[in-house]
Design an enzyme around this catalytic site. Sequence first.
Site, mmCIF file in Angstrom:
data_model
loop_
_atom_site.group_PDB
_atom_site.id
_atom_site.type_symbol
_atom_site.label_atom_id
_atom_site.label_comp_id
_atom_site.label_asym_id
_atom_site.label_seq_id
_atom_site.Cartn_x
_atom_site.Cartn_y
_atom_site.Cartn_z
ATOM 1 N N GLU A 92 -30.511 -72.855 39.772
ATOM 2 C CA GLU A 92 -30.735 -73.701 40.938
ATOM 3 C C GLU A 92 -29.436 -74.001 41.685
ATOM 4 O O GLU A 92 -29.406 -73.980 42.922
ATOM 5 C CB GLU A 92 -31.409 -75.014 40.502
ATOM 6 C CG GLU A 92 -32.730 -74.820 39.786
ATOM 7 C CD GLU A 92 -32.580 -74.551 38.291
ATOM 8 O OE1 GLU A 92 -33.604 -74.375 37.624
ATOM 9 O OE2 GLU A 92 -31.418 -74.528 37.794
ATOM 10 N N ARG A 164 -26.234 -74.856 24.702
ATOM 11 C CA ARG A 164 -26.873 -75.797 25.628
ATOM 12 C C ARG A 164 -27.844 -76.740 24.926
ATOM 13 O O ARG A 164 -28.371 -77.664 25.559
ATOM 14 C CB ARG A 164 -27.587 -75.039 26.739
ATOM 15 C CG ARG A 164 -28.844 -74.349 26.287
ATOM 16 C CD ARG A 164 -29.407 -73.328 27.261
ATOM 17 N NE ARG A 164 -29.567 -73.794 28.609
ATOM 18 C CZ ARG A 164 -29.945 -73.002 29.627
ATOM 19 N NH1 ARG A 164 -30.186 -71.713 29.391
ATOM 20 N NH2 ARG A 164 -30.071 -73.484 30.840
ATOM 21 N N LYS A 281 -41.367 -59.595 42.967
ATOM 22 C CA LYS A 281 -40.262 -58.636 42.925
ATOM 23 C C LYS A 281 -40.671 -57.465 42.046
ATOM 24 O O LYS A 281 -41.118 -57.662 40.908
ATOM 25 C CB LYS A 281 -38.999 -59.322 42.407
ATOM 26 C CG LYS A 281 -38.476 -60.390 43.366
ATOM 27 C CD LYS A 281 -37.325 -61.170 42.789
ATOM 28 C CE LYS A 281 -37.798 -62.192 41.778
ATOM 29 N NZ LYS A 281 -36.670 -63.026 41.267
ATOM 30 N N ASP A 323 -31.276 -65.401 41.811
ATOM 31 C CA ASP A 323 -30.993 -66.663 42.494
ATOM 32 C C ASP A 323 -30.588 -66.408 43.943
ATOM 33 O O ASP A 323 -30.966 -67.150 44.850
ATOM 34 C CB ASP A 323 -29.872 -67.416 41.780
ATOM 35 C CG ASP A 323 -30.105 -67.535 40.284
ATOM 36 O OD1 ASP A 323 -31.268 -67.622 39.875
ATOM 37 O OD2 ASP A 323 -29.112 -67.534 39.533
#
Length: 403
Positions: A92, A164, A281, A323
């Site tokens: 993002e 993470r 896509k 992105d």
Amino acid sequence: MGNLPIRSVALSATLIAYVAHRCLTSRPRGVNGHRGPQARRSPAIVTVTGPSDPARGVDVVALGESMVTFRPSAPGRLAEVPSFHRGIGGAESNTACMLARAGHTARWISRVGADPFGDHLLAAIAGHGVDVSRVRRDPDRPTGIYFRTAGDRATDAHEVAYYRAGSAASAMTPANVPADAALDGRVLHLSGITAALSEGCRDLLGELTAPRPDRPLISFDVNHRAGLWQHPEDPRILLDLARRADIVFVGEDEAEEAWGITGGAEAIRKALPEPETLVVKRGAHGARAFHGDAPARGTSGPSQVTSAPALAVDVVATVGAGDAFAAGFLSATLRGLPVRQRLRHGHLWAAAALTAPGDLAPPPPAALADRLAALDDTEWGRLRLGPGWTAAVERADEEVRTP
């Protein structure tokens, strides 16, 4: 990123400059390749409020985790590389940074640790012109980091090591992320990565995509990451979120892996009739957009379908290209361009990321991208882009001035 729409070829810098200069100095063409000021109008497609609308604070709000990335300074396995280049990466925030570099107003919302890596993320993303004033610092949880090789994610040579778990961003919930800041834009851009981080993050996305008066345009990039989900049935959550969005980006490979959907773009549209615009896509076959009269909205006819072939690109690294595709499509949407131009801008912005080594690359100059997006089908099919092509405008001008 999902079935990236590219073909890999080589291209010399001289040819890049020649193509760019030819596009910038030739007479404008309509979207179908016909000369003249008038172009065929596209069918009805998703629109957004005007740029001067005082009810919206920014053009795009992007919400999700960003991490500090470490890319090897030399080829080799992660265990053997002696040093790394530091960067930033997040689906993002990547999209927000590219949009801001292109002149749109963008805000990134997230949580980062009260640590040096959090300092770096905020400074780096703000350095691209993105508003980070709504990012919160978490004193108890760290900023996420990851290490990766430069190769294509689809190959066995690619390695990635994420750190993470328990990150500050994974602790986002409806209680600690103000909805007013997230909804204060013409477009709210989200991705499926956030939904995979925690139950609180899923609740947050559920709240932000819920129907409400004066809701901004919801953009959702499926971004399926199998390694982030604990149970095989969990990615069905992404299907539910996509059904609540206005614009959805998904690769054919993602749809098959996450939802078991085979049969191509039409089968994906059948499973996702709700979004006003669905962008599928299709790898080397390009991208296809279903838009307009979505059957699930009670309209009388089927969706309109527009396709844009893939570009030939000399690929440096594929990370971040999905992105960038979303950013290019959204930029063209904000500008009110026809849907075929939106797809082509998506391809062009993806090509900028594909021809750069990091997760994040500057978008092509607007004048160059507009000219290339307006090429007729034959010229578009001949277009080949390699490293440095986004600087082709300056190189072309220099070549013209050189005796």
